[in-house]
Design a protein around this motif. Structure first.
Motif, PDB file in Angstrom:
ATOM      1  N   GLN A  67       0.815  -1.212   0.000  1.00 34.57           N
ATOM      2  CA  GLN A  67       0.000   0.000   0.000  1.00 34.57           C
ATOM      3  C   GLN A  67       0.845   1.257   0.000  1.00 34.57           C
ATOM      4  O   GLN A  67       0.498   2.259  -0.623  1.00 34.57           O
ATOM      5  CB  GLN A  67      -0.922   0.006   1.228  1.00 34.57           C
ATOM      6  N   GLY A  68       1.960   1.230   0.715  1.00 30.06           N
ATOM      7  CA  GLY A  68       2.769   2.427   0.875  1.00 30.06           C
ATOM      8  C   GLY A  68       2.394   3.182   2.145  1.00 30.06           C
ATOM      9  O   GLY A  68       1.357   2.921   2.768  1.00 30.06           O
ATOM     10  N   ILE A  69       3.239   4.117   2.532  1.00 27.58           N
ATOM     11  CA  ILE A  69       3.049   4.852   3.781  1.00 27.58           C
ATOM     12  C   ILE A  69       2.103   6.036   3.632  1.00 27.58           C
ATOM     13  O   ILE A  69       1.462   6.477   4.581  1.00 27.58           O
ATOM     14  CB  ILE A  69       4.416   5.348   4.317  1.00 27.58           C
ATOM     15  N   ALA A  70       1.964   6.566   2.420  1.00 29.11           N
ATOM     16  CA  ALA A  70       1.184   7.788   2.202  1.00 29.11           C
ATOM     17  C   ALA A  70      -0.237   7.716   2.755  1.00 29.11           C
ATOM     18  O   ALA A  70      -0.694   8.651   3.423  1.00 29.11           O
ATOM     19  CB  ALA A  70       1.175   8.140   0.717  1.00 29.11           C
ATOM     20  N   MET A 174     -16.717  -0.218  16.738  1.00 30.97           N
ATOM     21  CA  MET A 174     -17.423  -0.862  15.635  1.00 30.97           C
ATOM     22  C   MET A 174     -18.215   0.155  14.820  1.00 30.97           C
ATOM     23  O   MET A 174     -18.252   0.101  13.587  1.00 30.97           O
ATOM     24  CB  MET A 174     -18.355  -1.946  16.181  1.00 30.97           C
ATOM     25  N   ILE A 175     -18.861   1.096  15.501  1.00 30.64           N
ATOM     26  CA  ILE A 175     -19.599   2.151  14.807  1.00 30.64           C
ATOM     27  C   ILE A 175     -18.649   2.985  13.956  1.00 30.64           C
ATOM     28  O   ILE A 175     -18.928   3.296  12.792  1.00 30.64           O
ATOM     29  CB  ILE A 175     -20.336   3.048  15.816  1.00 30.64           C
ATOM     30  N   LEU A 176     -17.511   3.333  14.533  1.00 29.84           N
ATOM     31  CA  LEU A 176     -16.545   4.153  13.809  1.00 29.84           C
ATOM     32  C   LEU A 176     -15.940   3.388  12.629  1.00 29.84           C
ATOM     33  O   LEU A 176     -15.627   3.997  11.594  1.00 29.84           O
ATOM     34  CB  LEU A 176     -15.437   4.618  14.764  1.00 29.84           C
ATOM     35  N   SER A 177     -15.790   2.077  12.752  1.00 32.82           N
ATOM     36  CA  SER A 177     -15.303   1.274  11.620  1.00 32.82           C
ATOM     37  C   SER A 177     -16.269   1.374  10.449  1.00 32.82           C
ATOM     38  O   SER A 177     -15.858   1.444   9.288  1.00 32.82           O
ATOM     39  CB  SER A 177     -15.140  -0.191  12.043  1.00 32.82           C
ATOM     40  N   ARG A 178     -17.561   1.389  10.760  1.00 30.90           N
ATOM     41  CA  ARG A 178     -18.561   1.499   9.701  1.00 30.90           C
ATOM     42  C   ARG A 178     -18.537   2.900   9.079  1.00 30.90           C
ATOM     43  O   ARG A 178     -18.671   3.049   7.860  1.00 30.90           O
ATOM     44  CB  ARG A 178     -19.956   1.196  10.277  1.00 30.90           C
ATOM     45  N   ARG A 179     -18.358   3.932   9.919  1.00 30.36           N
ATOM     46  CA  ARG A 179     -18.278   5.301   9.412  1.00 30.36           C
ATOM     47  C   ARG A 179     -17.066   5.496   8.512  1.00 30.36           C
ATOM     48  O   ARG A 179     -17.095   6.294   7.573  1.00 30.36           O
ATOM     49  CB  ARG A 179     -18.199   6.281  10.587  1.00 30.36           C
ATOM     50  N   LEU A 180     -15.987   4.778   8.820  1.00 28.77           N
ATOM     51  CA  LEU A 180     -14.721   4.972   8.108  1.00 28.77           C
ATOM     52  C   LEU A 180     -14.473   3.872   7.080  1.00 28.77           C
ATOM     53  O   LEU A 180     -13.323   3.566   6.763  1.00 28.77           O
ATOM     54  CB  LEU A 180     -13.569   5.009   9.125  1.00 28.77           C
ATOM     55  N   ARG A 181     -15.547   3.294   6.516  1.00 31.82           N
ATOM     56  CA  ARG A 181     -15.398   2.167   5.620  1.00 31.82           C
ATOM     57  C   ARG A 181     -14.706   2.528   4.312  1.00 31.82           C
ATOM     58  O   ARG A 181     -14.261   1.624   3.581  1.00 31.82           O
ATOM     59  CB  ARG A 181     -16.733   1.505   5.335  1.00 31.82           C
ATOM     60  N   ALA A 182     -14.589   3.813   3.999  1.00 31.37           N
ATOM     61  CA  ALA A 182     -13.860   4.205   2.793  1.00 31.37           C
ATOM     62  C   ALA A 182     -12.353   4.109   2.985  1.00 31.37           C
ATOM     63  O   ALA A 182     -11.595   4.101   2.019  1.00 31.37           O
ATOM     64  CB  ALA A 182     -14.241   5.632   2.383  1.00 31.37           C
ATOM     65  N   THR A 183     -11.914   4.050   4.238  1.00 31.48           N
ATOM     66  CA  THR A 183     -10.491   3.894   4.534  1.00 31.48           C
ATOM     67  C   THR A 183     -10.089   2.444   4.328  1.00 31.48           C
ATOM     68  O   THR A 183     -10.830   1.527   4.668  1.00 31.48           O
ATOM     69  CB  THR A 183     -10.197   4.300   5.995  1.00 31.48           C
ATOM     70  N   SER A 184      -8.901   2.211   3.787  1.00 25.87           N
ATOM     71  CA  SER A 184      -8.452   0.850   3.513  1.00 25.87           C
ATOM     72  C   SER A 184      -8.318   0.051   4.807  1.00 25.87           C
ATOM     73  O   SER A 184      -8.045   0.598   5.878  1.00 25.87           O
ATOM     74  CB  SER A 184      -7.101   0.865   2.787  1.00 25.87           C
ATOM     75  N   ASP A 185      -8.505  -1.261   4.693  1.00 26.16           N
ATOM     76  CA  ASP A 185      -8.364  -2.142   5.850  1.00 26.16           C
ATOM     77  C   ASP A 185      -6.984  -1.998   6.478  1.00 26.16           C
ATOM     78  O   ASP A 185      -6.835  -1.967   7.697  1.00 26.16           O
ATOM     79  CB  ASP A 185      -8.553  -3.607   5.430  1.00 26.16           C
ATOM     80  N   THR A 186      -5.976  -1.922   5.623  1.00 23.54           N
ATOM     81  CA  THR A 186      -4.601  -1.848   6.113  1.00 23.54           C
ATOM     82  C   THR A 186      -4.395  -0.618   6.968  1.00 23.54           C
ATOM     83  O   THR A 186      -3.780  -0.681   8.045  1.00 23.54           O
ATOM     84  CB  THR A 186      -3.621  -1.844   4.928  1.00 23.54           C
ATOM     85  N   THR A 187      -4.906   0.519   6.533  1.00 25.27           N
ATOM     86  CA  THR A 187      -4.744   1.769   7.290  1.00 25.27           C
ATOM     87  C   THR A 187      -5.485   1.690   8.622  1.00 25.27           C
ATOM     88  O   THR A 187      -4.933   2.050   9.677  1.00 25.27           O
ATOM     89  CB  THR A 187      -5.267   2.964   6.473  1.00 25.27           C
ATOM     90  N   LEU A 188      -6.729   1.205   8.601  1.00 25.87           N
ATOM     91  CA  LEU A 188      -7.515   1.110   9.831  1.00 25.87           C
ATOM     92  C   LEU A 188      -6.837   0.222  10.865  1.00 25.87           C
ATOM     93  O   LEU A 188      -6.659   0.608  12.027  1.00 25.87           O
ATOM     94  CB  LEU A 188      -8.909   0.563   9.515  1.00 25.87           C
ATOM     95  N   VAL A 189      -6.444  -0.973  10.444  1.00 26.92           N
ATOM     96  CA  VAL A 189      -5.880  -1.931  11.392  1.00 26.92           C
ATOM     97  C   VAL A 189      -4.471  -1.524  11.814  1.00 26.92           C
ATOM     98  O   VAL A 189      -4.065  -1.762  12.957  1.00 26.92           O
ATOM     99  CB  VAL A 189      -5.892  -3.356  10.794  1.00 26.92           C
ATOM    100  N   THR A 190      -3.708  -0.891  10.926  1.00 29.91           N
ATOM    101  CA  THR A 190      -2.350  -0.462  11.296  1.00 29.91           C
ATOM    102  C   THR A 190      -2.388   0.579  12.401  1.00 29.91           C
ATOM    103  O   THR A 190      -1.665   0.466  13.408  1.00 29.91           O
ATOM    104  CB  THR A 190      -1.610   0.099  10.073  1.00 29.91           C
ATOM    105  N   TRP A 191      -3.220   1.616  12.239  1.00 33.21           N
ATOM    106  CA  TRP A 191      -3.289   2.642  13.282  1.00 33.21           C
ATOM    107  C   TRP A 191      -3.832   2.072  14.584  1.00 33.21           C
ATOM    108  O   TRP A 191      -3.404   2.436  15.677  1.00 33.21           O
ATOM    109  CB  TRP A 191      -4.147   3.820  12.808  1.00 33.21           C
ATOM    110  N   GLN A 192      -4.780   1.145  14.473  1.00 32.96           N
ATOM    111  CA  GLN A 192      -5.306   0.484  15.664  1.00 32.96           C
ATOM    112  C   GLN A 192      -4.197  -0.299  16.370  1.00 32.96           C
ATOM    113  O   GLN A 192      -4.093  -0.281  17.607  1.00 32.96           O
ATOM    114  CB  GLN A 192      -6.432  -0.458  15.239  1.00 32.96           C
ATOM    115  N   THR A 193      -3.349  -0.962  15.598  1.00 33.95           N
ATOM    116  CA  THR A 193      -2.256  -1.745  16.167  1.00 33.95           C
ATOM    117  C   THR A 193      -1.192  -0.844  16.789  1.00 33.95           C
ATOM    118  O   THR A 193      -0.654  -1.146  17.860  1.00 33.95           O
ATOM    119  CB  THR A 193      -1.619  -2.630  15.079  1.00 33.95           C
ATOM    120  N   VAL A 194      -0.903   0.266  16.128  1.00 35.19           N
ATOM    121  CA  VAL A 194       0.070   1.216  16.683  1.00 35.19           C
ATOM    122  C   VAL A 194      -0.431   1.779  18.013  1.00 35.19           C
ATOM    123  O   VAL A 194       0.337   1.928  18.975  1.00 35.19           O
ATOM    124  CB  VAL A 194       0.341   2.354  15.677  1.00 35.19           C
ATOM    125  N   GLY A 195      -1.725   2.080  18.090  1.00 39.04           N
ATOM    126  CA  GLY A 195      -2.291   2.568  19.348  1.00 39.04           C
ATOM    127  C   GLY A 195      -2.125   1.553  20.467  1.00 39.04           C
ATOM    128  O   GLY A 195      -1.755   1.897  21.598  1.00 39.04           O
TER     129      GLY A 195
END
Length: 306
Positions: A67-70, A174-195
């Motif tokens: 995906q890249g870092i961007a 879970m609600i926020l995951s649905r709101r942010l469904r346009a964001t790629s899976d990789t980005t969502l889970v990466t930031w969640q993992t970093v947190g």
């Protein structure tokens, strides 16, 4: 781009794929929960959370390279992204804190109320209207939580409150995951993992315990299982409507009972089973009413996955 992202499927096939992914993801989450309970019996919550996050990043590594870092630096709705990271991290940390002292099925009973909290909070986060029947089911569901919580002076415990706060955090994430469904899976889970990585490091300061190679491997494997589960659940929410997938959330309770009995000898007592039944009944009624009165928007079941 993953296989599911690259292909274009009819809507019915996308929904079926979402159902299969969430069932597999729920099994992986239940396995993650059982492994986490076993590990926090010997190591601090922060230490397990920190090493677990490293294991999850191993799973995410190839996807980040592709995906890249961007996209990580420019996610949609940054404030909602930050809130999702915070609530998802709190969900995991409070869960592990609760299972130190409570049976796995007991903790999962509180998490089964997550869909009830989602219905109650959907007006705030999703702008959905909730009719009187669903509000009645929400109240009944909360009664089930109270029964399971055992709020007496002699039995109310800090561990139960950890489970309750964690379940609310889970619902919001879970609600926020649905709101942010346009964001790629990789980005969502990466930031969640970093947190979770940062939170684990902070909690582990002053409470880092020696471990052998088997222990380190188990904590890293926990992260691999958790990271895979997060990716499966995140993808399923993009393939099928939340109202279709939400009832399948209750398979987690089934797996929690099975793993609890098999690995820890924990058999739910009568009061916990009654509370669980009320919660499940209320949640299923909420899902039924949502499907009756709501009009599913076209983008809830995309023709192709972005």
């Amino acid at each position: 781009m993953t296989f599911l992202q690259a292909i274009r499927l009819p809507r019915s096939n996308l929904v079926l794929a979402g159902i299969l992914l969430i069932l597999l993801g729920n099994f992986m989450f239940a396995l993650n929960d059982a492994m986490g309970k076993w590990l926090v019996a010997s190591f601090s919550v922060g230490q397990v959370l920190f090493i677990r996050s490293i294991g999850s990043l191993i799973v995410l590594g190839p996807m980040l390279v592709r995906q890249g870092i961007a996209p990580l630096a420019r996610p949609e709705k940054p404030w909602l992204q930050a809130l999702r990271v915070l609530t998802a991290t709190a969900d995991t940390a409070f869960f592990y804190a609760a299972v130190i002292y409570l049976p796995l099925a007991d903790v999962m009973t509180f998490y089964m109320a997550g869909p009830i909290y989602i219905a109650a909070l959907s007006h705030i986060f999703l702008g959905e209207k909730v009719g009187w029947r669903r509000w009645l089911a929400i109240v009944i569901g909360f009664c089930g939580v109270v029964i399971a919580l055992r709020p007496s002076a002699s039995s109310l415990s800090l561990s139960s409150l950890f489970a309750l706060v964690g379940s609310v955090s889970f619902a919001i994430s879970m609600i926020l995951s649905r709101r942010l469904r346009a964001t790629s899976d990789t980005t969502l889970v990466t930031w969640q993992t970093v947190g979770a990585l940062v939170m684990g490091l902070l909690l582990a300061i002053g409470d880092w315990r020696p471990a052998n190679a088997l222990d380190w491997s188990a904590m890293l494997l926990l992260g691999v299982v958790a990271g895979t589960a997060h990716l499966l659940i995140t993808r399923s929410l993009k393939l099928a409507p939340a109202s279709t997938l939400a009832p399948l959330h209750y398979t987690l309770l089934l797996w929690a009972v099975v793993f609890g009995i098999a690995f820890f000898g924990d058999v739910p007592d009568k009061q916990m089973l009654i509370g669980s039944a009320i919660i499940v009944f209320a949640g299923l009624f909420i899902f039924h009413r949502q499907k009756v009165v709501d009009v599913v928007e076209a983008d809830n079941v995309p023709r192709s996955v972005h």
